[in-house]
Design an enzyme around this catalytic site. Structure first.
Site, PDB file in Angstrom:
ATOM      1  N   CYS A  17       7.968  -7.804 -24.813  1.00 43.60           N
ATOM      2  CA  CYS A  17       8.042  -6.835 -23.830  1.00 43.60           C
ATOM      3  C   CYS A  17       7.639  -5.804 -23.062  1.00 43.60           C
ATOM      4  O   CYS A  17       7.531  -5.641 -22.104  1.00 43.60           O
ATOM      5  CB  CYS A  17       9.563  -7.094 -23.843  1.00 43.60           C
ATOM      6  SG  CYS A  17      10.553  -7.299 -25.242  1.00 43.60           S
TER       7      CYS A  17
ATOM      8  N   ARG B 235       5.296  -9.647 -37.156  1.00 47.42           N
ATOM      9  CA  ARG B 235       6.666  -9.547 -37.536  1.00 47.42           C
ATOM     10  C   ARG B 235       6.588  -9.552 -39.040  1.00 47.42           C
ATOM     11  O   ARG B 235       6.422 -10.343 -40.154  1.00 47.42           O
ATOM     12  CB  ARG B 235       7.776 -10.366 -36.933  1.00 47.42           C
ATOM     13  CG  ARG B 235       8.177 -10.240 -35.783  1.00 47.42           C
ATOM     14  CD  ARG B 235       9.503 -10.708 -35.195  1.00 47.42           C
ATOM     15  NE  ARG B 235       9.287 -10.814 -33.979  1.00 47.42           N
ATOM     16  CZ  ARG B 235      10.349 -10.969 -32.826  1.00 47.42           C
ATOM     17  NH1 ARG B 235      11.141 -11.795 -33.920  1.00 47.42           N
ATOM     18  NH2 ARG B 235       9.868 -11.101 -31.695  1.00 47.42           N
TER      19      ARG B 235
ATOM     20  N   GLN C  19       4.554 -16.344 -29.033  1.00 43.67           N
ATOM     21  CA  GLN C  19       5.626 -16.744 -28.139  1.00 43.67           C
ATOM     22  C   GLN C  19       4.961 -17.382 -26.939  1.00 43.67           C
ATOM     23  O   GLN C  19       3.712 -16.665 -26.561  1.00 43.67           O
ATOM     24  CB  GLN C  19       6.061 -15.715 -28.304  1.00 43.67           C
ATOM     25  CG  GLN C  19       6.881 -15.649 -29.156  1.00 43.67           C
ATOM     26  CD  GLN C  19       7.707 -14.223 -29.033  1.00 43.67           C
ATOM     27  OE1 GLN C  19       7.810 -13.347 -28.728  1.00 43.67           O
ATOM     28  NE2 GLN C  19       8.822 -14.355 -29.350  1.00 43.67           N
TER      29      GLN C  19
ATOM     30  N   ASP D  78       5.935 -16.321 -24.460  1.00 42.51           N
ATOM     31  CA  ASP D  78       6.810 -15.748 -23.564  1.00 42.51           C
ATOM     32  C   ASP D  78       6.591 -15.286 -22.083  1.00 42.51           C
ATOM     33  O   ASP D  78       6.159 -15.619 -21.130  1.00 42.51           O
ATOM     34  CB  ASP D  78       6.617 -13.988 -24.376  1.00 42.51           C
ATOM     35  CG  ASP D  78       7.403 -13.277 -24.572  1.00 42.51           C
ATOM     36  OD1 ASP D  78       9.096 -13.559 -23.702  1.00 42.51           O
ATOM     37  OD2 ASP D  78       7.292 -12.402 -25.458  1.00 42.51           O
TER      38      ASP D  78
ATOM     39  N   HIS E 132       8.483 -12.408 -19.127  1.00 45.60           N
ATOM     40  CA  HIS E 132       9.744 -11.387 -18.741  1.00 45.60           C
ATOM     41  C   HIS E 132       9.886 -11.484 -16.711  1.00 45.60           C
ATOM     42  O   HIS E 132       9.263 -11.319 -16.221  1.00 45.60           O
ATOM     43  CB  HIS E 132       9.348 -10.568 -19.282  1.00 45.60           C
ATOM     44  CG  HIS E 132       9.272 -10.741 -20.612  1.00 45.60           C
ATOM     45  ND1 HIS E 132       8.193 -10.565 -21.031  1.00 45.60           N
ATOM     46  CD2 HIS E 132      10.526 -10.090 -21.429  1.00 45.60           C
ATOM     47  CE1 HIS E 132       8.927 -10.782 -22.651  1.00 45.60           C
ATOM     48  NE2 HIS E 132       9.843  -9.994 -22.609  1.00 45.60           N
TER      49      HIS E 132
ATOM     50  N   LYS F  85      23.388 -14.106 -23.301  1.00 46.26           N
ATOM     51  CA  LYS F  85      22.032 -15.951 -23.565  1.00 46.26           C
ATOM     52  C   LYS F  85      22.146 -17.194 -23.536  1.00 46.26           C
ATOM     53  O   LYS F  85      23.514 -17.224 -23.407  1.00 46.26           O
ATOM     54  CB  LYS F  85      21.076 -15.091 -24.422  1.00 46.26           C
ATOM     55  CG  LYS F  85      22.091 -15.170 -26.132  1.00 46.26           C
ATOM     56  CD  LYS F  85      21.150 -15.050 -27.401  1.00 46.26           C
ATOM     57  CE  LYS F  85      21.857 -15.240 -27.804  1.00 46.26           C
ATOM     58  NZ  LYS F  85      20.770 -15.322 -29.175  1.00 46.26           N
TER      59      LYS F  85
ATOM     60  N   HIS G 209      14.435 -12.388 -20.633  1.00 39.60           N
ATOM     61  CA  HIS G 209      13.202 -12.859 -21.151  1.00 39.60           C
ATOM     62  C   HIS G 209      13.333 -14.074 -21.444  1.00 39.60           C
ATOM     63  O   HIS G 209      14.609 -14.560 -21.666  1.00 39.60           O
ATOM     64  CB  HIS G 209      13.649 -12.400 -23.024  1.00 39.60           C
ATOM     65  CG  HIS G 209      13.623 -10.598 -23.006  1.00 39.60           C
ATOM     66  ND1 HIS G 209      13.212  -9.745 -23.529  1.00 39.60           N
ATOM     67  CD2 HIS G 209      15.012  -9.504 -22.182  1.00 39.60           C
ATOM     68  CE1 HIS G 209      13.361  -8.886 -23.373  1.00 39.60           C
ATOM     69  NE2 HIS G 209      13.975  -8.227 -22.749  1.00 39.60           N
TER      70      HIS G 209
END
Length: 666
Positions: free
Chosen positions: A321, A350, A368, A370, A372, A491, A537
RNA sequence: GCCGUUGUAGCUUAGCUGGUUGAGCAGCUGAUUCGUAAUCAGCAGGUCGGGGGUUCGAAUCCCUCCAGCGGCUCCA
């Protein structure tokens, strides 16, 4: 079935009088109670049968006691801690020497004996003092008595034969009810989950109301072990690990990259169709970014951070992000441009503790799919609906028919301190945003210094209502989880149920009020004022690593043809047909089918045996007949064989691939 | 990270109480040319997870580190 109770009679007797047979306990105003418990007269009761959810739970808890009884008989020095029922069985935590496989078998055998003896399970009320006396010598039990039984009150012990355990119950009426069980494995844990505390042995087991269910469960477990993605990944040569140089970091081998690339291409196509622009962002940032984003405050223990010789500190991204936000900020945005949607197949890193990494489901690096979206608050509904549609396309395409679960996680307004919300100063009316749980000092008004605030949930309510409306509009049934929201927003989490009935969390759609504040994001409104956007997200596969693991275990490696690393494996019957086989292979390859021809000198049978672990979509055998007629002999995954013209096969398979058909058509 | 358990060739694995690691598959060489789940023969391949120690002698016993696997409050 609801029955009124009669004062002074046991629930068991009441059921008997009402002609109810075979119940093991009763549900009294929503709480499970023993048959031997006595009614006060004003209850409504419902029988619980062994086969029901509640019944199974009671049975499992009773099985844990049976395990404890067996262990105490065999190991009189053992100290029992706790033995709850779990989702699919039970365990008991015990201080004792770690049992071997043989020990486990012996314990299980003893359990069967105790079951056959059919001891009645008797509920005994005891005072706090009596309990402390009874369990002296077992500090775990004493701890529990002290923590749970106030002075002057009573609690219960459940006795079966010579064995009794401090327990709230309820339990099945006698040990004979516990018949279809199996001890599964031994693990280790620490008292209260505290690593400084005493080490306990945790013995896992499961139990069912009948033999068939137990067998089914055990078979399912065996099947799951066979499908373990770590095992199949090795067999199909999809990925590897080198733990000496990179613990927890997957290496994708060529076959694995094929699968991953197919998934990625599919997702990139969908992203573009749904208005998500693709971006690419750095993997390493100066620490200034992580301080601004709030990651250093909360997430730093999970990050890879390092300092160079010149003194500059960096953090490797654990999330995508911030990078997308930097791109969003490159120019001022008008309300007309919103929503702005950025997508990235973004690899993040991570730090997972060494004992927790393993396979593709717990890696230290993952990619990911991903995205946004930067939105006006009023655009949440449309955007979430659009994402839900993408989710549905992805999962129905890949799996065909599959069960999906949707969870909506929302704020718990009783505990507003845990969440980032708005506060209005009661003396001057100034509005500030804060998460009280993360503050070291008391909240004070930056305008007047006042400390009295009223919480304002407007943003949360508006966002949550739109999530609900989106789910409703898409005709999605969902469960609501109060208090499970992220601290920065509500979420939707989406799970799929795989071929073995296991739930996997895959997609997530999260509203974020936090990042826009940290980064001071804005767009310019119609009237020229600056307005704060909200961020959504979203990830649909979740991560490629985890998703690959799910695919492997769901399909047992037998991927749909479009995802299969080897779509056609061609074997000539003998050397004489090598050139025809080669010719077929190049026709398939030129047509866009991943094909491989085996010209080795092994026998046909040997080749078929050897290729099995690769799980090719189709096996083509060619010999004299095929060459003469320009055909191929095709064997599909079901083992069905048919002879067909080469062109027909190519056409059918290409259609199957292009349609991303989850099932074979040839 | 903590606890338990395991670690022998690319893969699967034998090796009892300490006495120069044994095999199958894969690989390589040769023979075989085969119609839908293992053709035959030969060759090569092992710091027994790493390091340290005990011992005349260690895959085996001890210490330590590394890694795989199962777990690490679903509260009596």
């Amino acid at each position: 079935m609801k029955i009124s109770s009669v004062a002074g009679e046991s629930f068991g007797d009441i059921l008997k009088k009402n002609g109810v047979k075979g119940a093991i306990a009763v549900l009294v105003n929503g709480t499970a109670k023993d048959l031997t418990a006595v009614a006060s007269g004003d209850e409504t009761i419902e029988p619980i049968f062994l086969e029901s959810q509640e019944g199974l739970k009671i049975l499992r808890h009773s099985a844990a006691h049976l395990l404890a009884q067996a262990v105490m008989e065999l190991y009189p020095d053992a100290k029992l801690n706790a033995g709850p029922a779990t989702d699919d069985g039970f365990y008991y935590d015990i201080e004792m020497p770690a049992p071997t496989e043989e020990d486990l078998a012996r314990i299980e055998e003893r359990m069967h004996k105790l079951s056959e003896a059919d001891y009645p399970i008797i509920r005994k009320e005891m005072s706090r003092e009596e309990l402390i006396r009874r369990f002296s010598g077992n500090r775990f039990k004493i701890d529990k008595v002290i923590a749970n039984v106030p002075d002057g009150s009573k609690s219960t012990v459940y006795v079966q034969g010579d064995f009794g355990d401090f327990c709230l119950g309820p339990h099945v009426p006698s040990t004979g009810y516990i018949k279809y069980f199996k001890l599964l494995n031994v693990a280790s844990t620490n008292y209260k989950g505290d690593e400084k505390e005493t080490r306990l042995v945790r013995i896992y087991g499961t139990v069912f109301s009948n033999e068939k269910d137990l067998k089914g469960f055990l078979q399912n477990r065996e099947e799951a072990a066979k499908r373990d993605h770590r095992k199949i990944g090795k067999e199909m040569d999809l990925f590897m690990f080198d733990t000496d140089v990179a613990l927890g970091f997957p290496f994708y081998t060529p076959n694995g990259v094929i699968v991953r690339n197919e998934l990625m291409t599919f997702m990139k196509g969908l992203n573009s169709e749904f208005g998500w622009e693709e971006v690419a962002t750095p993997h390493v940032y100066r620490d200034i970014l992580w301080k601004r984003s709030g990651h250093y405050a909360k997430y730093r223990p999970n990050m890879f951070v390092f300092t160079l010789d010149d003194g500059d500190s960096y953090g490797i991204k654990p999330m995508n992000c911030p990078g997308h936000i930097i791109i969003f900020q490159r120019s001022p945005k008008s309300y007309r441009e919103m929503p702005v949607r950025y997508s990235e197949q973004g690899t993040v890193y991570r730090y997972e503790k060494s004992g927790e990494v393993g396979g593709l489901t717990r890696p230290r690096m993952f990619t990911q799919d991903d995205g946004h979206a930067f939105l006006r608050l009023d655009q949440v509904l449309q955007e979430v609906k659009s994402i839900l549609r993408m989710v549905s396309i992805v999962y129905s395409t890949i799996f065909g028919k599959i069960d999906m679960n949707y969870d909506l996680s929302i704020i718990d307004k009783e505990k507003p301190d845990d969440f980032l919300i708005s506060y209005i100063c009661s003396s001057c009316g100034t509005k500030i945003e804060a998460r009280k749980a993360s503050l070291s000092d008391e909240l004070s008004c930056p305008n007047c210094g006042g400390t009295d605030f009223k919480p304002d949930f407007t943003h949360w309510d508006q966002a949550t209502d739109q999530l609900k409306a989106a789910l409703k509009d898409e005709r999605i049934v969902y469960g609501e989880k109060v208090g499970e929201a992220a601290f920065y927003g509500p979420k939707i989490d989406i799970h799929i149920k795989d071929a073995l009935g296991r739930l996997w969390q895959v997609a997530t759609i999260q509203i974020d009020f936090f990042m826009p504040i940290n980064f001071g994001l804005f767009y310019v409104n119609q009237d020229g004022t600056q307005e704060k956007p909200v961020i959504v997200h979203r990830a649909i596969y979740g991560s490629y690593e985890r998703f690959m693991a799910i695919l492997i275990e769901h399909f047992a490696g037998k991927f749909p043809t479009w995802l299969s690393p080897l779509q056609a494996y061609i074997v000539p019957v003998s050397e004489k047909f090598d050139s025809y086989a080669r010719n077929i292979a190049s026709q398939l390859s030129n047509g866009g089918i991943r094909a491989k021809v085996d010209l080795g000198s092994e026998t046909l049978n040997k080749k078929l045996k050897m290729i099995r672990s690769m799980r090719p979509s189709y096996i083509l055998v060619v010999g004299e007949r095929e060459e003469k007629e320009n055909t191929v002999s095709v064997r599909n995954r079901k083992g069905e064989q048919k002879v067909m013209p080469v062109n027909e096969f190519i056409g059918a398979v290409l259609k199957e691939i292009n349609e991303k058909n989850p099932v074979q058509t040839v």
